[in-house]
Design a protein around this motif. Sequence first.
Motif, PDB file in Angstrom:
ATOM      1  N   ALA A 235      37.858  43.536  37.262  1.00 53.29           N
ATOM      2  CA  ALA A 235      36.592  42.839  37.490  1.00 53.29           C
ATOM      3  C   ALA A 235      36.452  42.387  38.939  1.00 53.29           C
ATOM      4  O   ALA A 235      37.428  42.024  39.597  1.00 53.29           O
ATOM      5  CB  ALA A 235      36.483  41.634  36.555  1.00 53.29           C
ATOM      6  N   GLY A 236      35.220  42.391  39.428  1.00 51.23           N
ATOM      7  CA  GLY A 236      34.916  41.819  40.725  1.00 51.23           C
ATOM      8  C   GLY A 236      34.847  40.306  40.649  1.00 51.23           C
ATOM      9  O   GLY A 236      35.063  39.706  39.587  1.00 51.23           O
ATOM     10  N   TRP A 237      34.503  39.684  41.761  1.00 51.61           N
ATOM     11  CA  TRP A 237      34.539  38.221  41.859  1.00 51.61           C
ATOM     12  C   TRP A 237      33.352  37.719  42.669  1.00 51.61           C
ATOM     13  O   TRP A 237      33.082  38.204  43.764  1.00 51.61           O
ATOM     14  CB  TRP A 237      35.833  37.778  42.533  1.00 51.61           C
ATOM     15  CG  TRP A 237      35.970  36.295  42.714  1.00 51.61           C
ATOM     16  CD1 TRP A 237      35.675  35.578  43.844  1.00 51.61           C
ATOM     17  CD2 TRP A 237      36.416  35.359  41.744  1.00 51.61           C
ATOM     18  NE1 TRP A 237      35.926  34.242  43.632  1.00 51.61           N
ATOM     19  CE2 TRP A 237      36.385  34.078  42.344  1.00 51.61           C
ATOM     20  CE3 TRP A 237      36.855  35.466  40.425  1.00 51.61           C
ATOM     21  CZ2 TRP A 237      36.764  32.917  41.677  1.00 51.61           C
ATOM     22  CZ3 TRP A 237      37.238  34.316  39.743  1.00 51.61           C
ATOM     23  CH2 TRP A 237      37.187  33.064  40.372  1.00 51.61           C
ATOM     24  N   LEU A 238      32.626  36.744  42.104  1.00 56.40           N
ATOM     25  CA  LEU A 238      31.532  36.079  42.805  1.00 56.40           C
ATOM     26  C   LEU A 238      31.581  34.607  42.451  1.00 56.40           C
ATOM     27  O   LEU A 238      31.448  34.245  41.281  1.00 56.40           O
ATOM     28  CB  LEU A 238      30.185  36.678  42.399  1.00 56.40           C
ATOM     29  CG  LEU A 238      28.937  36.035  43.036  1.00 56.40           C
ATOM     30  CD1 LEU A 238      28.949  36.209  44.548  1.00 56.40           C
ATOM     31  CD2 LEU A 238      27.666  36.624  42.433  1.00 56.40           C
ATOM     32  N   SER A 239      31.780  33.763  43.446  1.00 52.82           N
ATOM     33  CA  SER A 239      31.945  32.334  43.211  1.00 52.82           C
ATOM     34  C   SER A 239      31.249  31.541  44.309  1.00 52.82           C
ATOM     35  O   SER A 239      31.148  31.999  45.459  1.00 52.82           O
ATOM     36  CB  SER A 239      33.427  31.958  43.177  1.00 52.82           C
ATOM     37  OG  SER A 239      33.614  30.560  43.297  1.00 52.82           O
ATOM     38  N   GLU A 240      30.820  30.341  43.953  1.00 54.34           N
ATOM     39  CA  GLU A 240      30.168  29.485  44.938  1.00 54.34           C
ATOM     40  C   GLU A 240      31.092  29.163  46.103  1.00 54.34           C
ATOM     41  O   GLU A 240      30.636  29.000  47.235  1.00 54.34           O
ATOM     42  CB  GLU A 240      29.690  28.182  44.297  1.00 54.34           C
ATOM     43  CG  GLU A 240      29.010  27.267  45.286  1.00 54.34           C
ATOM     44  CD  GLU A 240      28.350  26.062  44.668  1.00 54.34           C
ATOM     45  OE1 GLU A 240      27.564  25.406  45.369  1.00 54.34           O
ATOM     46  OE2 GLU A 240      28.610  25.774  43.487  1.00 54.34           O
ATOM     47  N   GLU A 241      32.394  29.072  45.845  1.00 52.82           N
ATOM     48  CA  GLU A 241      33.316  28.597  46.883  1.00 52.82           C
ATOM     49  C   GLU A 241      34.164  29.696  47.490  1.00 52.82           C
ATOM     50  O   GLU A 241      35.159  29.411  48.153  1.00 52.82           O
ATOM     51  CB  GLU A 241      34.224  27.510  46.294  1.00 52.82           C
ATOM     52  CG  GLU A 241      33.473  26.351  45.650  1.00 52.82           C
ATOM     53  CD  GLU A 241      32.491  25.656  46.585  1.00 52.82           C
ATOM     54  OE1 GLU A 241      32.636  25.781  47.822  1.00 52.82           O
ATOM     55  OE2 GLU A 241      31.559  25.006  46.080  1.00 52.82           O
ATOM     56  N   SER A 242      33.790  30.962  47.290  1.00 52.44           N
ATOM     57  CA  SER A 242      34.538  32.075  47.868  1.00 52.44           C
ATOM     58  C   SER A 242      33.617  32.916  48.740  1.00 52.44           C
ATOM     59  O   SER A 242      32.408  32.988  48.493  1.00 52.44           O
ATOM     60  CB  SER A 242      35.128  32.967  46.768  1.00 52.44           C
ATOM     61  OG  SER A 242      35.989  32.256  45.911  1.00 52.44           O
TER      62      SER A 242
ATOM     63  N   VAL B 202      40.038  24.151  42.176  1.00 56.10           N
ATOM     64  CA  VAL B 202      39.714  24.811  40.909  1.00 56.10           C
ATOM     65  C   VAL B 202      39.302  26.259  41.167  1.00 56.10           C
ATOM     66  O   VAL B 202      39.661  27.165  40.396  1.00 56.10           O
ATOM     67  CB  VAL B 202      38.610  24.044  40.164  1.00 56.10           C
ATOM     68  CG1 VAL B 202      38.158  24.799  38.922  1.00 56.10           C
ATOM     69  CG2 VAL B 202      39.113  22.652  39.771  1.00 56.10           C
ATOM     70  N   ASP B 203      38.565  26.507  42.238  1.00 61.37           N
ATOM     71  CA  ASP B 203      38.165  27.874  42.572  1.00 61.37           C
ATOM     72  C   ASP B 203      39.387  28.755  42.795  1.00 61.37           C
ATOM     73  O   ASP B 203      39.452  29.881  42.276  1.00 61.37           O
ATOM     74  CB  ASP B 203      37.283  27.866  43.815  1.00 61.37           C
ATOM     75  CG  ASP B 203      36.729  29.236  44.145  1.00 61.37           C
ATOM     76  OD1 ASP B 203      35.853  29.713  43.402  1.00 61.37           O
ATOM     77  OD2 ASP B 203      37.179  29.848  45.135  1.00 61.37           O
ATOM     78  N   ALA B 204      40.355  28.282  43.551  1.00 63.19           N
ATOM     79  CA  ALA B 204      41.553  29.073  43.832  1.00 63.19           C
ATOM     80  C   ALA B 204      42.329  29.357  42.547  1.00 63.19           C
ATOM     81  O   ALA B 204      42.815  30.482  42.334  1.00 63.19           O
ATOM     82  CB  ALA B 204      42.436  28.343  44.841  1.00 63.19           C
ATOM     83  N   PHE B 205      42.432  28.350  41.683  1.00 60.22           N
ATOM     84  CA  PHE B 205      43.131  28.539  40.413  1.00 60.22           C
ATOM     85  C   PHE B 205      42.419  29.583  39.553  1.00 60.22           C
ATOM     86  O   PHE B 205      43.045  30.499  39.012  1.00 60.22           O
ATOM     87  CB  PHE B 205      43.212  27.205  39.667  1.00 60.22           C
ATOM     88  CG  PHE B 205      43.639  27.354  38.236  1.00 60.22           C
ATOM     89  CD1 PHE B 205      44.969  27.560  37.909  1.00 60.22           C
ATOM     90  CD2 PHE B 205      42.702  27.304  37.207  1.00 60.22           C
ATOM     91  CE1 PHE B 205      45.368  27.714  36.587  1.00 60.22           C
ATOM     92  CE2 PHE B 205      43.083  27.445  35.889  1.00 60.22           C
ATOM     93  CZ  PHE B 205      44.420  27.652  35.576  1.00 60.22           C
ATOM     94  N   LEU B 206      41.102  29.448  39.426  1.00 59.04           N
ATOM     95  CA  LEU B 206      40.359  30.386  38.582  1.00 59.04           C
ATOM     96  C   LEU B 206      40.423  31.802  39.137  1.00 59.04           C
ATOM     97  O   LEU B 206      40.555  32.766  38.365  1.00 59.04           O
ATOM     98  CB  LEU B 206      38.905  29.933  38.456  1.00 59.04           C
ATOM     99  CG  LEU B 206      38.667  28.712  37.569  1.00 59.04           C
ATOM    100  CD1 LEU B 206      37.223  28.242  37.685  1.00 59.04           C
ATOM    101  CD2 LEU B 206      38.998  29.012  36.104  1.00 59.04           C
ATOM    102  N   ARG B 207      40.325  31.932  40.427  1.00 55.42           N
ATOM    103  CA  ARG B 207      40.385  33.282  40.994  1.00 55.42           C
ATOM    104  C   ARG B 207      41.726  33.935  40.689  1.00 55.42           C
ATOM    105  O   ARG B 207      41.788  35.108  40.298  1.00 55.42           O
ATOM    106  CB  ARG B 207      40.128  33.235  42.497  1.00 55.42           C
ATOM    107  CG  ARG B 207      40.079  34.629  43.120  1.00 55.42           C
ATOM    108  CD  ARG B 207      39.495  34.632  44.495  1.00 55.42           C
ATOM    109  NE  ARG B 207      39.170  35.988  44.934  1.00 55.42           N
ATOM    110  CZ  ARG B 207      38.477  36.285  46.012  1.00 55.42           C
ATOM    111  NH1 ARG B 207      38.023  35.308  46.782  1.00 55.42           N
ATOM    112  NH2 ARG B 207      38.236  37.536  46.334  1.00 55.42           N
ATOM    113  N   ARG B 208      42.789  33.192  40.863  1.00 53.75           N
ATOM    114  CA  ARG B 208      44.114  33.752  40.597  1.00 53.75           C
ATOM    115  C   ARG B 208      44.265  34.143  39.126  1.00 53.75           C
ATOM    116  O   ARG B 208      44.682  35.263  38.792  1.00 53.75           O
ATOM    117  CB  ARG B 208      45.192  32.733  40.990  1.00 53.75           C
ATOM    118  CG  ARG B 208      46.616  33.248  40.777  1.00 53.75           C
ATOM    119  CD  ARG B 208      47.650  32.225  41.168  1.00 53.75           C
ATOM    120  NE  ARG B 208      47.707  31.119  40.224  1.00 53.75           N
ATOM    121  CZ  ARG B 208      47.349  29.871  40.506  1.00 53.75           C
ATOM    122  NH1 ARG B 208      46.900  29.557  41.715  1.00 53.75           N
ATOM    123  NH2 ARG B 208      47.455  28.925  39.602  1.00 53.75           N
TER     124      ARG B 208
END
Length: 261
Positions: A62-69, A47-53
């Motif tokens: 926008a920048g990116w901050l995620s629990e799994e990245s 799900v993290d990879a999908f959302l990031r893409r």
Amino acid sequence: MIDQQRLEEIGAEAGQMALRLWPGGGHALESWEKVPGSPVCTADLEVDAFLRRELCALLPSAGWLSEESVDHPERLARGLCWLVDPVDGTRDFIAGRTGWSVSVALVSAGKPLLGLLVAPAREEVWSATAGQGAWLNGRRLAASTRAELPGARVPAKSLPPEDQDLTPVERPNSIALRIAMVADDRADLVATLRWGFEWDIAAATLIAREAGAAVSDAFGHPLSYNKRDPRAFGVLVCAPAIHQAAVERLAERAARFSVVE
């Protein structure tokens, strides 16, 4: 600024992706611990990879901050930043319980602009836009208006001795869903007394605030997002009339537990 309909479509697709992997739906799931006491599973990563893409395509600036990245400091130079927890409440997810959600927030100048929580196992979609209210499945939300701290409903399995005058209610593992319960007048108070990460609470605190709840850290101070160190000590979300009483009750414990880890 942003295609709201497309954002909701991305959130819904992420929720369905997680649901297809959820053991509560009868699926086998691979899970492990990133560090002791911190579970993660294949759904978190997919799900993290999908959302990031998809989110970075939706708003490339926008920048990116995620629990799994991996966290890249370049997000600090961006005017906007996505804050994402692909599966908030992983323990409930792995156990096949429904208390988990996909959490997405867009932050500007330290404050959430957009918040989206998708809880497909509960058939719930929570959303908010700064200054425009908060919604659950198309219904406008109004937060708890409780006037007294004793008797306040708190999502908890048990209560410490000093809080026995409070009333425990359902406690999903997802902190975002617990905060959202205050926004929907299912709870009067949610408080944590530990160091936590921005991605856990950014979307939910906007939803709660837009529904009329009081929102702060455990000391009663305003929360800020997209910081260099993306942590805050505790979160306190409650009916506005009991906020000061809750801060005062928690003060000694907050001071004791907030020693920097």
